[in-house]
Scaffold this motif. Sequence first.
Motif, short mmCIF file in Angstrom:
data_model
loop_
_atom_site.label_atom_id
_atom_site.label_comp_id
_atom_site.label_asym_id
_atom_site.label_seq_id
_atom_site.Cartn_x
_atom_site.Cartn_y
_atom_site.Cartn_z
N PRO A 100 0.99 -0.89 0.16
CA PRO A 100 0.03 0.38 -0.50
C PRO A 100 1.10 0.67 -0.05
CG PRO A 100 -1.03 -1.29 1.65
CD PRO A 100 0.58 -2.03 1.51
N ALA A 101 1.95 1.21 0.76
CA ALA A 101 2.83 2.56 0.51
C ALA A 101 3.46 2.75 -0.67
CB ALA A 101 4.28 2.33 1.11
N SER A 102 3.52 2.23 -1.36
CA SER A 102 4.61 2.04 -2.80
C SER A 102 3.63 3.62 -3.53
CB SER A 102 4.59 0.85 -3.53
OG SER A 102 3.16 0.54 -4.22
N ASN A 103 4.53 4.07 -3.91
CA ASN A 103 3.87 5.25 -5.25
C ASN A 103 3.15 5.14 -6.12
OD1 ASN A 103 6.49 7.42 -4.14
ND2 ASN A 103 7.64 6.34 -5.74
N TYR A 104 2.98 3.90 -7.00
CA TYR A 104 2.08 3.73 -7.28
C TYR A 104 0.36 3.54 -7.01
CZ TYR A 104 -1.56 1.41 -10.60
OH TYR A 104 -2.22 0.53 -11.24
N PHE A 105 0.64 2.94 -5.48
CA PHE A 105 -0.86 3.00 -4.55
C PHE A 105 -1.20 4.47 -4.18
CE2 PHE A 105 -0.06 -1.96 -4.90
CZ PHE A 105 -1.13 -2.11 -5.45
N GLN A 106 -0.05 4.93 -3.96
CA GLN A 106 -0.15 6.46 -2.58
C GLN A 106 -0.86 7.52 -4.24
OE1 GLN A 106 -0.14 7.06 0.00
NE2 GLN A 106 -0.65 5.33 0.03
N GLN A 107 -0.67 6.96 -5.80
CA GLN A 107 -1.02 8.24 -6.05
C GLN A 107 -1.91 7.86 -6.29
OE1 GLN A 107 -1.09 7.32 -9.90
NE2 GLN A 107 -0.76 5.37 -9.22
N LEU A 108 -2.53 6.75 -6.59
CA LEU A 108 -4.39 6.54 -7.49
C LEU A 108 -5.33 7.36 -6.28
CD1 LEU A 108 -4.48 2.31 -7.80
CD2 LEU A 108 -4.24 3.85 -9.42
N ASP A 167 3.76 -1.24 9.13
CA ASP A 167 5.09 -0.02 9.54
C ASP A 167 5.08 -0.04 8.74
OD1 ASP A 167 5.66 -1.10 12.17
OD2 ASP A 167 7.57 -2.40 11.99
N GLU A 168 5.48 0.02 6.93
CA GLU A 168 5.46 0.50 6.00
C GLU A 168 4.15 2.38 5.76
OE1 GLU A 168 6.52 -1.01 2.56
OE2 GLU A 168 7.64 -2.32 3.58
N GLY A 169 2.85 1.65 6.15
CA GLY A 169 1.84 2.08 6.07
C GLY A 169 1.48 2.54 4.52
N GLY A 170 0.94 3.63 4.74
CA GLY A 170 0.02 3.66 3.60
C GLY A 170 -1.64 3.40 2.91
N PHE A 171 -2.33 2.76 4.21
CA PHE A 171 -3.50 2.38 3.99
C PHE A 171 -4.20 2.89 5.14
CE2 PHE A 171 -1.21 -0.90 5.58
CZ PHE A 171 -1.31 -1.67 6.95
N GLU A 172 -4.73 2.75 5.26
CA GLU A 172 -6.93 2.78 6.76
C GLU A 172 -6.89 1.70 7.15
OE1 GLU A 172 -5.77 6.53 3.44
OE2 GLU A 172 -7.05 4.20 3.56
N ILE A 173 -7.40 0.50 6.38
CA ILE A 173 -8.15 -0.41 7.86
C ILE A 173 -6.83 -1.63 7.17
CG2 ILE A 173 -10.12 -1.94 6.92
CD1 ILE A 173 -11.54 0.18 6.02
N VAL A 174 -6.88 -2.14 8.14
CA VAL A 174 -6.48 -3.54 8.60
C VAL A 174 -7.03 -4.55 8.21
CG1 VAL A 174 -4.78 -5.07 10.15
CG2 VAL A 174 -4.56 -2.64 9.96
N GLY A 175 -7.01 -5.33 6.98
CA GLY A 175 -8.19 -6.53 6.25
C GLY A 175 -7.47 -7.84 6.84
N HIS A 176 -8.88 -8.69 7.27
CA HIS A 176 -8.61 -9.78 8.34
C HIS A 176 -7.35 -10.37 8.53
CE1 HIS A 176 -7.31 -10.95 4.01
NE2 HIS A 176 -8.13 -10.88 3.71
#
Length: 271
Positions: A100-108, A167-176
Amino acid sequence: MFDFTRITQSTDLYNLHTHTQFCDGHATMEEFVIEAIASGFTHLGFTPHSPISVESPVNMTREQVQDYYDEMKRLHSTYGDRINLYTSMEVDYVGAGDGPASNYFQQLPLDYRIGSVHFIPAIDNPDDMVDIDGKFEGFKARMGEKFNDDIEYVVKMFFSQMMDMVDEGGFEIVGHMDKIGFNASQFRAGIDEEPWYDRLVMDLFENIMDHHLVIEVNTKAWLQRNRFYPNVKYFELLRRFNAPVVVNSDAHYPTLLNNGRFEALKLLKAL
């Protein structure tokens, strides 16, 4: 930031984890919207399995992302006066910098992101990322083929990947967050009751709270397996940590949009 509190603390029906034709869902996005409106839902979030760097028949491709956005735009135009629709993804974490923290997903342009672990490295080849999700029959076969039947390695690596993702982050919800527990306990009965397993769960809880993330109570397996993720025995931790929670059905069929949600909400309210 997406306002989860506005939704989860209201009496509105919602589901923020939904899979459709863009991954392994069994109906179109429009069919889910129609069912959600008919069932009285006021909030529906779509979360196709994200594009991924390893081979997977389940995940959408990067080439499909624009089609997904185009369909979201059409559904907003057609149904937006009757239901709140949200554009999201369930983003797989497969290793350092690849999640999730990668540039690709952060720019979406996504309303929110669910971070999940479905793949871990094979025991003798860290470059071979293996799916440890899905039905037990497939899991059991991969245990012999990829993990030398070392179930403790699989469990520990799953939680290690989860910790790294948090630890890396880039998201809001922790899935299952403890989904490995079901297949692991089928492979070795009682493993998810052992103290070292509970310690892994506790460490993950603490890390999630340190990073101020939302925990998903995933109800997908309630009908077939009588199990929530996290396992109901950990619901007390949700209370102890005063954890922000969303209750999602992880629906792959429109008729299962509300599967297990009432039961989970009832248990949570009792705490």
